[in-house]
Design a protein around this motif. Sequence first.
Motif, mmCIF file in Angstrom:
data_model
loop_
_atom_site.group_PDB
_atom_site.id
_atom_site.type_symbol
_atom_site.label_atom_id
_atom_site.label_comp_id
_atom_site.label_asym_id
_atom_site.label_seq_id
_atom_site.Cartn_x
_atom_site.Cartn_y
_atom_site.Cartn_z
ATOM 1 N N VAL A 1 28.536 -16.001 14.648
ATOM 2 C CA VAL A 1 29.316 -17.645 14.228
ATOM 3 C C VAL A 1 28.286 -18.647 13.710
ATOM 4 O O VAL A 1 27.317 -18.894 13.921
ATOM 5 C CB VAL A 1 29.912 -18.461 16.269
ATOM 6 C CG1 VAL A 1 29.661 -20.080 15.953
ATOM 7 C CG2 VAL A 1 29.925 -17.586 16.392
ATOM 8 N N ALA B 1 35.115 -7.196 20.948
ATOM 9 C CA ALA B 1 34.610 -7.311 20.229
ATOM 10 C C ALA B 1 33.841 -9.007 20.633
ATOM 11 O O ALA B 1 34.877 -9.787 20.563
ATOM 12 C CB ALA B 1 35.235 -7.612 18.840
ATOM 13 N N ALA B 2 32.433 -9.607 19.914
ATOM 14 C CA ALA B 2 32.465 -11.149 20.698
ATOM 15 C C ALA B 2 31.804 -11.400 19.032
ATOM 16 O O ALA B 2 30.767 -10.819 18.522
ATOM 17 C CB ALA B 2 32.389 -11.542 21.156
ATOM 18 N N GLY B 3 31.587 -13.080 18.752
ATOM 19 C CA GLY B 3 30.746 -13.669 17.812
ATOM 20 C C GLY B 3 29.578 -14.321 18.467
ATOM 21 O O GLY B 3 29.421 -14.535 19.464
ATOM 22 N N VAL C 1 37.022 -18.815 24.801
ATOM 23 C CA VAL C 1 37.743 -19.188 23.712
ATOM 24 C C VAL C 1 39.474 -19.014 23.761
ATOM 25 O O VAL C 1 39.158 -17.759 23.873
ATOM 26 C CB VAL C 1 37.389 -20.016 22.635
ATOM 27 C CG1 VAL C 1 35.770 -20.852 23.389
ATOM 28 C CG2 VAL C 1 37.289 -18.350 21.528
ATOM 29 N N VAL D 1 30.895 -15.264 22.193
ATOM 30 C CA VAL D 1 31.521 -15.894 22.286
ATOM 31 C C VAL D 1 32.914 -14.605 21.774
ATOM 32 O O VAL D 1 33.459 -14.289 20.939
ATOM 33 C CB VAL D 1 31.604 -17.120 21.563
ATOM 34 C CG1 VAL D 1 31.989 -17.275 20.146
ATOM 35 C CG2 VAL D 1 33.301 -17.677 21.912
ATOM 36 N N GLY D 2 34.286 -15.111 22.253
ATOM 37 C CA GLY D 2 35.402 -14.440 22.044
ATOM 38 C C GLY D 2 36.429 -14.612 23.085
ATOM 39 O O GLY D 2 36.244 -15.509 23.416
ATOM 40 N N MET D 3 37.436 -14.536 22.406
ATOM 41 C CA MET D 3 39.138 -14.454 23.114
ATOM 42 C C MET D 3 39.826 -13.755 24.274
ATOM 43 O O MET D 3 41.100 -13.665 24.201
ATOM 44 C CB MET D 3 40.023 -14.755 21.716
ATOM 45 C CG MET D 3 39.329 -14.831 20.703
ATOM 46 S SD MET D 3 40.182 -15.417 19.277
ATOM 47 C CE MET D 3 39.372 -15.900 17.758
ATOM 48 N N THR E 1 30.341 -8.714 16.462
ATOM 49 C CA THR E 1 30.914 -7.991 15.162
ATOM 50 C C THR E 1 30.800 -9.409 14.046
ATOM 51 O O THR E 1 31.140 -8.957 12.918
ATOM 52 C CB THR E 1 32.391 -7.451 15.492
ATOM 53 O OG1 THR E 1 32.704 -8.732 15.811
ATOM 54 C CG2 THR E 1 33.121 -7.070 16.469
ATOM 55 N N ASN E 2 30.260 -10.063 14.128
ATOM 56 C CA ASN E 2 29.842 -11.026 13.267
ATOM 57 C C ASN E 2 28.731 -12.533 14.057
ATOM 58 O O ASN E 2 28.945 -12.679 15.427
ATOM 59 C CB ASN E 2 31.347 -11.736 12.827
ATOM 60 C CG ASN E 2 31.733 -12.351 13.698
ATOM 61 O OD1 ASN E 2 31.845 -13.545 14.550
ATOM 62 N ND2 ASN E 2 32.935 -11.567 15.037
ATOM 63 N N TYR F 1 39.401 -19.059 14.950
ATOM 64 C CA TYR F 1 37.388 -18.693 15.286
ATOM 65 C C TYR F 1 37.146 -20.303 15.088
ATOM 66 O O TYR F 1 37.625 -21.330 15.154
ATOM 67 C CB TYR F 1 36.740 -18.059 14.039
ATOM 68 C CG TYR F 1 37.465 -16.401 13.708
ATOM 69 C CD1 TYR F 1 36.860 -15.506 14.949
ATOM 70 C CD2 TYR F 1 37.697 -16.106 12.801
ATOM 71 C CE1 TYR F 1 37.056 -14.531 14.667
ATOM 72 C CE2 TYR F 1 37.952 -14.952 13.380
ATOM 73 C CZ TYR F 1 37.694 -14.140 14.183
ATOM 74 O OH TYR F 1 38.310 -12.953 14.033
ATOM 75 N N GLU F 2 35.825 -20.231 15.742
ATOM 76 C CA GLU F 2 35.171 -21.774 16.066
ATOM 77 C C GLU F 2 34.844 -22.415 14.710
ATOM 78 O O GLU F 2 34.049 -21.626 13.855
ATOM 79 C CB GLU F 2 33.628 -21.738 17.142
ATOM 80 C CG GLU F 2 34.053 -20.912 17.896
ATOM 81 C CD GLU F 2 33.835 -19.926 17.694
ATOM 82 O OE1 GLU F 2 33.596 -18.781 16.721
ATOM 83 O OE2 GLU F 2 35.080 -18.938 18.788
ATOM 84 N N VAL G 1 34.948 -7.274 11.791
ATOM 85 C CA VAL G 1 34.846 -7.220 13.153
ATOM 86 C C VAL G 1 35.645 -6.209 13.444
ATOM 87 O O VAL G 1 34.431 -5.318 13.967
ATOM 88 C CB VAL G 1 36.230 -8.387 14.556
ATOM 89 C CG1 VAL G 1 36.267 -8.038 15.021
ATOM 90 C CG2 VAL G 1 35.625 -9.831 13.736
#
Length: 304
Positions: free
Chosen positions: A246, A116-118, A196, A218-220, A243-244, A201-202, A281
Amino acid sequence: MKTNILSTVEYIRSQLPPELQQPRVGIVCGSGLSGLAGIIQNIHTIPYANIPGFGTSTVPGHRSELAFGLLGKNGVPVVAMLGRFHFYEGHPLSTVVYPIRVMARLGITEILITNAAGSLNPDIPTGTIVVVHDHIAFPGMAGTNPLMGPQTSPEHPRFLALSDAYSPSLRRLLFLAAHQLSLSKSALAEGTYAWVSGPNYETPAEGILLRSIGVDVVGMSTVPEVLVAREEGLKVMVLSLVTNLVVIPPSYKSIREEVEAELAGQSFVTPEEQVVSHDEVLAVGKEKAEVIKSLVQRVVELLS
Ligand code: ADE
């Protein structure tokens, strides 16, 4: 005592019937995407807690099992991680990537990774599935890299080339699969993923930075797995579900102006704050999980 990969592999094989002991394809299921287990035939699951060397996932909405079985109409033997280990949970990177090394040793040749990523790209809205074609590894570039340290095998390259990290042939199969499933053009995009460390979140300024250097999502997670999968010689495909979005403000609201307007007796409408939530998310993950499941299954069928 440090567990060695061969003893982990031996334990796993001891839990499986012979026809599932040598999977061809590995799958990593991201946040809310473990429903893939529902289409694996002849499924055998092993809880991470029972597997020597594995950690336990602590993230809400993540399962913690390794699933073995057959996928698609040709019954391709697969192994799927239902839940993964993240660096932000406090696991060392060696634990984060351990299952990848184990799956490679079990015999997989391809790995399909989901997350899942932003999104930072205004052309990539929530719900889009992004076929990742490149990455930027912020922790990796700053010295937090799972490939650091003594080489785990003399067969591994010391200096891994990453120009073709995201297999063009698997990405072709993915778009072929999307065509066969009649997915709309807008359901899929191609893009660059930034890793990241999280768990936060950012900030808006970080969002502006990421976008300005060409990041789409971007994701973790994921990148440590990709690095090790490539070191192990596996072909890699990554799908990021957006999922969202940024939050990138067009400009910062000035608190000074707000206070000055209030002091001057003028009313000031505070713009609504946009905040990313883990529930958001998971909700998007649930809705699109079916599409990701069908795509992964069709790619596996096309591989066989
Ligand atoms: N995972 C989902 N959304 C994310 C975001 N905005 N940043 C980092 N990881 C994410």
